[in-house]
Every structure is written in structure tokens, then in C-alpha cells.
Design an enzyme around this catalytic site. Structure first.
Site, PDB file in Angstrom:
ATOM      1  N   LYS A 112     -34.827  18.696  44.266  1.00  0.00           N
ATOM      2  CA  LYS A 112     -34.591  19.748  43.271  1.00  0.00           C
ATOM      3  C   LYS A 112     -35.879  20.537  43.019  1.00  0.00           C
ATOM      4  CE  LYS A 112     -35.570  17.244  39.065  1.00  0.00           C
ATOM      5  NZ  LYS A 112     -35.392  17.043  37.669  1.00  0.00           N
ATOM      6  N   LYS A 127     -39.364   8.535  38.977  1.00  0.00           N
ATOM      7  CA  LYS A 127     -40.652   8.875  38.354  1.00  0.00           C
ATOM      8  C   LYS A 127     -41.645   7.726  38.413  1.00  0.00           C
ATOM      9  CE  LYS A 127     -39.655  12.753  35.386  1.00  0.00           C
ATOM     10  NZ  LYS A 127     -39.754  13.353  34.063  1.00  0.00           N
ATOM     11  N   LYS A 153     -40.956  20.873  38.225  1.00  0.00           N
ATOM     12  CA  LYS A 153     -42.276  21.236  37.705  1.00  0.00           C
ATOM     13  C   LYS A 153     -43.382  20.440  38.386  1.00  0.00           C
ATOM     14  CE  LYS A 153     -40.616  22.030  32.973  1.00  0.00           C
ATOM     15  NZ  LYS A 153     -40.309  21.294  31.736  1.00  0.00           N
TER      16      LYS A 153
HETATM   17  P1  AMP Z   1     -37.274  19.513  32.257  1.00  0.00           P
HETATM   18  O1  AMP Z   1     -38.120  20.466  32.990  1.00  0.00           O
HETATM   19  O2  AMP Z   1     -37.132  18.234  32.996  1.00  0.00           O
HETATM   20  O3  AMP Z   1     -37.607  19.342  30.826  1.00  0.00           O
HETATM   21  O4  AMP Z   1     -35.814  20.161  32.290  1.00  0.00           O
HETATM   22  C1  AMP Z   1     -35.343  21.077  31.324  1.00  0.00           C
HETATM   23  C2  AMP Z   1     -33.914  21.428  31.642  1.00  0.00           C
HETATM   24  O5  AMP Z   1     -33.827  22.118  32.896  1.00  0.00           O
HETATM   25  C3  AMP Z   1     -32.986  20.200  31.778  1.00  0.00           C
HETATM   26  O6  AMP Z   1     -31.723  20.532  31.226  1.00  0.00           O
HETATM   27  C4  AMP Z   1     -32.870  20.015  33.259  1.00  0.00           C
HETATM   28  O7  AMP Z   1     -31.677  19.385  33.641  1.00  0.00           O
HETATM   29  C5  AMP Z   1     -32.898  21.469  33.748  1.00  0.00           C
HETATM   30  N1  AMP Z   1     -33.399  21.547  35.135  1.00  0.00           N
HETATM   31  C6  AMP Z   1     -34.607  21.106  35.575  1.00  0.00           C
HETATM   32  N2  AMP Z   1     -34.741  21.341  36.894  1.00  0.00           N
HETATM   33  C7  AMP Z   1     -33.586  21.938  37.303  1.00  0.00           C
HETATM   34  C8  AMP Z   1     -33.107  22.426  38.560  1.00  0.00           C
HETATM   35  N3  AMP Z   1     -33.854  22.340  39.662  1.00  0.00           N
HETATM   36  N4  AMP Z   1     -31.860  22.970  38.611  1.00  0.00           N
HETATM   37  C9  AMP Z   1     -31.085  23.060  37.482  1.00  0.00           C
HETATM   38  N5  AMP Z   1     -31.485  22.620  36.273  1.00  0.00           N
HETATM   39  C10 AMP Z   1     -32.719  22.071  36.169  1.00  0.00           C
END
Ligand code: AMP
Ligand code: TRP
Length: 334
Positions: free
Chosen positions: A196, A113, A199
């Protein structure tokens, strides 16, 4: 036997996508019936990168609407936003004094990041995993359902908990266990299967959102990167075909059909015919959710009340932990 406590957090930044659903939210749904479940919208994590205040607020409502539309039930679990419970920041400071700089220097998410210009990253972005440890340890969570990308942060949380217990010579904290969805540990970008689904990807075609219309979903799956071969005939062929592997993973984790079965079903068929079936599977999942999100999003009063109710319950528990720690750490003077 007492119930397990389950805690997880989702950042209110950008739109929630299929990776978030399959990696995290789908698991939350499994827990809310049987575990003591707490799900947090981590708005204080979001500000490690500057957020427009009004947008941040809307994004908190938006994630809450998504939680509710997916089926999380405020009668079965605690739903709240992090900034409403100031104990998260208090514990974060206590744990900052336990965590070692060397441990934080190893965090790959910070490296990704912060990019090349590390000196210009906020101190908060660097300390972010300590706040995450505080979120989890504040509620003595046993299990933390997350995507694969958060595994390293969970290991750090365990290291911090262990050192704190050792330093203060008492088992204050349990060592929490990451729970990763085996069927979808990491959903990859539809444009580049080396990254991955995220967002923050600049391409909107890289991710399917829970708010996408059926046409948007179809267009994204049509455009999803693939190769020019026919569908694989055995799972050994997936290693060299990461894009197809990712699409089959998505199909499998939504439909709960084993990947091997899907491979047999589509063996040697054209990718376009598989994509057509995949569109149906994804639309069947997202269409009712996106309709529900639109409805709930308009009911600000309900959203506000839900946050208020959840925060109150979370605060009570968080305060208890802080009082206990204050007394152990030499911060109580009555
Ligand atoms: P965040 O959007 O970073 O707040 O992620 C929220 C949750 O979604 C966390 O548990 C991440 O590990 C999971 N997550 C985010 N992106 C992925 C992805 N591409 N595949 C699986 N889990 C994800
Ligand atoms: N760091 C997580 C992410 O970026 C979000 C998060 C914050 C979290 N606190 C948490 C996840 C506590 C699980 C438990 O996705």
C-alpha cells in the site's frame, strides 16, 4: 431521526499522501455536512514508535493544516488532538481488560510493524488497536470512515464492544461500522503495487504528498512503475497489471469517472499519454490544497485555537461516557 455519529483518526507521523486523502479525508468531507462528525489527530497512537517531541508537535499542526486545507470546517465538525482528551487513555485501560490476548495476536498490522524482532516492539504498539477501539467507542460512533487496512481493527472494536456489553449486561456501546471508499479502498505504492501507499515507505517516489509541488507530482507519476504494453482494452486485463490498475484507480477516484469508462477512453493508447492526463487530474486536485496548507501552516494562532475549541467539545462528550462507565463498573463512591 437523530444524526449518525462519525469518528475517524489520522496519525501525525510523516506526510499525508494521496492514499490518506482518497481512503480517508475525502470521505470525512462527505460526512461533515450531514453527520455528527469527529475527526481526531491521534498523537498518542504515534508514540507507539518513538517520536521526537518537537517533531510530533509540528506534525500535529501539519495534519490539522491539511484537514483544514482539504475543506474540513471546525464549525461543522469537531477537530482535535487525542492527547488533549485524557479519557481516551482511561477507556483504553478499561477496554484492555475486556480485549483478549488471542484477539490481539491476530492483528496483522502489529505483525507487519513489529517485523521479525517482535520482543523489541513497544507494548503500546501491541495494544494500539485497543486505544483505537477506545477512540471510537468513547463517542458512541456509528460509522468510521477508514482505508481498507483498518478493517481488522474495526472488527476487533466490534468484538470488544460486544463483550463489554455482555459482561456488564447493558448495551453501553454501539457496534460501529467501517465505511470504506469503494472507489479507493487501498491505494498502492507507485513503486510496487503489492504494497500500500504508505507514510513509512523508504522511497519518496512511492507516494504523492498533499504538499508536493506540480513538478514533484509530475516526476513521481513519470517514474511510477508500469509495464511495456499499451493501455488495457477491458477490465479483465487489470488483474495481471496491478500497477496500471492502481493508476487507473487513482484517476477514477479523483475524477469520479468509472474505471470502465477510463479504460474505454484510453484503450490501446500508450501509457505515457495516460500518465500525462493523470498528472493533470492529480495536479488539479493537489495544487489548491498545497497552496492552502502553506498559508494555514503559518497561522499558528488559528491552529492553536482550532485545537483548543475542538478539544473542549470532545472532552465534554468523552467525560460523559467515562462517568457513565465508572458508575456501571463500580468506580463511583458518592
Ligand atoms: P494513517 O496514515 O495510518 O494514520 O492512516 C490514516 C487513514 O488513511 C486511515 O483511515 C487509513 O486506513 C487510510 N489510509 C492509509 N493509507 C492508505 C492507502 N494506501 N489507501 C487508502 N487508505 C489509506
Ligand atoms: N489506526 C488508524 C491508522 O493507523 C488511526 C486511528 C486511530 C483511527 N484511532 C482511530 C482510525 C479511530 C479510525 C478511528 O490509520
Amino acid at each position: 431521526m437523530s444524526k449518525d455519529t462519525v469518528f475517524s483518526g489520522v496519525q501525525p507521523t510523516g506526510d499525508i499522501h494521496l492514499g490518506n486523502y482518497l481512503g480517508a479525508i475525502k470521505q470525512f468531507l462527505n460526512f461533515q455536512d450531514d453527520a455528527d462528525s469527529i475527526f481526531c489527530i491521534v498523537d498518542q497512537h504515534a508514540i507507539t514508535v518513538f517520536q521526537d517531541p518537537e517533531e510530533l508537535k509540528q506534525n500535529v499542526y501539519s495534519v490539522l493544516s491539511i484537514f483544514l486545507a482539504c475543506g474540513l470546517d471546525p464549525k461543522k465538525c469537531i477537530l482535535f488532538n487525542q492527547s488533549a482528551v485524557r479519557e481516551h487513555s482511561v477507556l483504553s485501560w478499561y477496554l484492555s481488560c475486556t480485549a483478549r490476548v488471542g484477539w490481539l495476536n491476530r492483528m496483522t498490522q502489529f505483525k507487519d510493524k513489529a517485523g521479525k524482532n517482535r520482543d523489541n516492539a513497544s507494548l503500546g504498539l501491541y495494544a494500539y488497536p485497543v486505544l483505537m477501539a477506545a477512540d471510537i467507542l468513547l463517542y458512541h460512533a456509528d460509522k468510521v470512515p477508514v482505508g481498507d487496512d483498518q478493517k481488522q481493527h474495526l472488527e476487533l472494536t466490534r468484538d470488544i464492544a460486544h463483550k463489554f456489553n455482555t459482561d456488564y449486561k447493558k448495551t453501553f456501546f454501539k457496534l460501529p461500522e467501517p465505511i470504506i471508499n469503494k472507489a479507493a479502498p487501498r491505494i498502492m505504492s507507485l513503486r510496487d503495487a503489492n504494497n500500500k501507499m504508505s507514510k513509512s515507505d523508504i522511497s519518496k517516489y512511492s507516494r504523492i504528498l498533499l504538499t508536493d509541488s506540480n513538478d514533484e507530482i509530475s516526476a513521481k507519476i513519470n517514474k511510477a512503475k508500469s509495464d511495456s504494453l499499451a493501455m488495457p482494452t477491458s477490465s479483465d486485463q487489470l488483474a495481471n497489471r496491478p500497477e496500471i490498475n492502481n493508476l487507473i484507480t487513482i484517476y477514477s477516484s479523483i475524477s469520479n469517472v468509472e474505471k470502465d469508462k477510463i479504460i474505454t477512453l484510453f484503450a490501446n493508447k500508450e501509457i505515457s499519454s495516460f500518465k500525462n492526463e493523470l498528472k493533470e487530474v492529480v495536479i488539479n486536485l493537489i495544487e489548491p490544497i498545497s497552496k492552502e496548507i502553506k498559508k494555514i501552516m503559518n497561522d499558528k494562532k488559528y491552529l492553536q485555537e482550532t485545537l483548543k475549541h475542538g478539544s473542549l467539545k470532545a472532552r465534554e462528550r468523552a467525560n460523559k461516557t467515562i462517568l457513565e462507565l465508572n458508575s456501571a463498573m463500580g468506580f463511583n463512591f458518592d
